[in-house]
Enzyme design. Structure first.
Site, PDB file in Angstrom:
ATOM      1  N   ASP A   1      42.044  44.114  42.457  1.00 48.89           N
ATOM      2  CA  ASP A   1      42.949  45.253  42.537  1.00 48.89           C
ATOM      3  C   ASP A   1      42.843  46.057  41.251  1.00 48.89           C
ATOM      4  O   ASP A   1      42.206  45.615  40.292  1.00 48.89           O
ATOM      5  CB  ASP A   1      44.386  44.812  42.840  1.00 48.89           C
ATOM      6  CG  ASP A   1      45.068  44.075  41.695  1.00 48.89           C
ATOM      7  OD1 ASP A   1      44.365  43.452  40.869  1.00 48.89           O
ATOM      8  OD2 ASP A   1      46.304  44.101  41.626  1.00 48.89           O
TER       9      ASP A   1
ATOM     10  N   TYR B   1      43.317  47.959  37.616  1.00 45.42           N
ATOM     11  CA  TYR B   1      43.948  47.631  36.341  1.00 45.42           C
ATOM     12  C   TYR B   1      45.390  48.154  36.369  1.00 45.42           C
ATOM     13  O   TYR B   1      45.653  49.235  36.882  1.00 45.42           O
ATOM     14  CB  TYR B   1      43.198  48.285  35.187  1.00 45.42           C
ATOM     15  CG  TYR B   1      41.801  47.764  34.967  1.00 45.42           C
ATOM     16  CD1 TYR B   1      41.563  46.423  34.672  1.00 45.42           C
ATOM     17  CD2 TYR B   1      40.701  48.623  35.029  1.00 45.42           C
ATOM     18  CE1 TYR B   1      40.280  45.950  34.442  1.00 45.42           C
ATOM     19  CE2 TYR B   1      39.407  48.157  34.804  1.00 45.42           C
ATOM     20  CZ  TYR B   1      39.203  46.812  34.509  1.00 45.42           C
ATOM     21  OH  TYR B   1      37.935  46.352  34.290  1.00 45.42           O
TER      22      TYR B   1
ATOM     23  N   PHE C   1      36.553  47.576  38.135  1.00 51.12           N
ATOM     24  CA  PHE C   1      36.102  47.206  36.794  1.00 51.12           C
ATOM     25  C   PHE C   1      35.938  48.379  35.833  1.00 51.12           C
ATOM     26  O   PHE C   1      35.718  48.187  34.640  1.00 51.12           O
ATOM     27  CB  PHE C   1      34.793  46.395  36.848  1.00 51.12           C
ATOM     28  CG  PHE C   1      34.935  45.086  37.554  1.00 51.12           C
ATOM     29  CD1 PHE C   1      35.548  44.005  36.933  1.00 51.12           C
ATOM     30  CD2 PHE C   1      34.484  44.928  38.857  1.00 51.12           C
ATOM     31  CE1 PHE C   1      35.704  42.785  37.592  1.00 51.12           C
ATOM     32  CE2 PHE C   1      34.627  43.707  39.527  1.00 51.12           C
ATOM     33  CZ  PHE C   1      35.240  42.641  38.888  1.00 51.12           C
TER      34      PHE C   1
ATOM     35  N   HIS D   1      34.009  34.722  38.224  1.00 50.15           N
ATOM     36  CA  HIS D   1      34.508  36.034  37.814  1.00 50.15           C
ATOM     37  C   HIS D   1      34.192  36.266  36.333  1.00 50.15           C
ATOM     38  O   HIS D   1      34.156  35.311  35.545  1.00 50.15           O
ATOM     39  CB  HIS D   1      36.022  36.080  38.030  1.00 50.15           C
ATOM     40  CG  HIS D   1      36.604  37.450  37.978  1.00 50.15           C
ATOM     41  ND1 HIS D   1      36.954  38.058  36.786  1.00 50.15           N
ATOM     42  CD2 HIS D   1      36.915  38.339  38.962  1.00 50.15           C
ATOM     43  CE1 HIS D   1      37.446  39.257  37.049  1.00 50.15           C
ATOM     44  NE2 HIS D   1      37.432  39.455  38.354  1.00 50.15           N
TER      45      HIS D   1
END
Length: 221
Positions: A62, A64, A75, A184
């Site tokens: 989701d 930031y 990202f 991740h």
């Protein structure tokens, strides 16, 4: 909604009563709370990378949730915003993989213009509250987007970092495509398989093998 061929691909969604009700809920959230990204950037990933141009999909969870960070691309942050820890680790792996030096900017727009769809599974978030919109229903929309890309005849690379992104693998059934999955890039998990996974070179090798122009991952140019 988008202004490119995604509008046709997603016409069933746009015209459904359920989606209109859902967007009423989202609009109410924007009217009553501080929500990121800015409303005009909710669908930035699809606006930046048309359906026909998608070569690579990088799935995020989701947006930031800090002020000024989210820009509608997984990202990515606006130029001038401090690099988030996960993005720092993405840059570290990029340097280790392809020798590309990290840049100061976290704006990944250049990648999107080459066919990299930076898709978050949930497209909105409440300020300072991660995953706060994850139960609202965005997953139905973004899962449909992934299914649409899976249906493409042209080979596509799906990059799935972390357990949440890897859960989307169930929708990637077309044998023409490549799935690259690892831990991740978060500082909590990057050393458990993200570092050393070489996703950027693997992606380009696959694209070249399929006579598709590779991605220029260097953001300094």
């Amino acid at each position: 909604m988008i202004g490119n061929d995604w509008d046709n691909e997603l016409s069933v969604i746009w015209n459904s009563p359920g989606f209109k009700k859902f967007m009423d809920i989202i609009n109410n959230e924007y009217n009553t709370k501080i929500i990121y990204p800015p409303k005009e950037d909710i669908f930035a990933a699809l606006k930046n990378t048309s359906y026909k141009d998608v070569k690579v999909v990088i799935v995020g969870q989701d947006p930031y949730h800090g002020e000024g960070e989210a820009m509608g691309l997984s990202f990515s942050v606006h130029d001038g915003i401090k690099l988030p820890p996960s993005l720092k680790n993405i840059y570290k792996e990029l340097e280790d993989d392809l020798g590309i030096k990290p840049v100061a900017s976290g704006d990944l727009t250049k990648w999107t213009k080459q066919g990299v769809l930076l898709l978050n599974a949930t497209l909105t978030v409440i300020k300072d509250t991660p995953n706060s919109h994850s139960k609202l229903g965005w997953d139905k929309f973004t899962d449909y987007v992934i299914k649409k890309i899976n249906a493409k005849d042209e080979p596509v690379v799906f990059i799935l970092w972390g357990n949440f992104a890897r859960s989307k693998k169930v929708f990637i059934t077309n044998p023409k495509h490549l799935v690259i999955e690892s831990a991740h890039p978060s500082p909590f998990s990057a050393r458990n398989g993200f570092f050393g996974s070489k996703p950027f070179s693997k992606t380009n090798n696959f694209l070249i093998k399929n006579n598709i122009k590779p991605i220029d991952w260097d953001l300094s140019k």
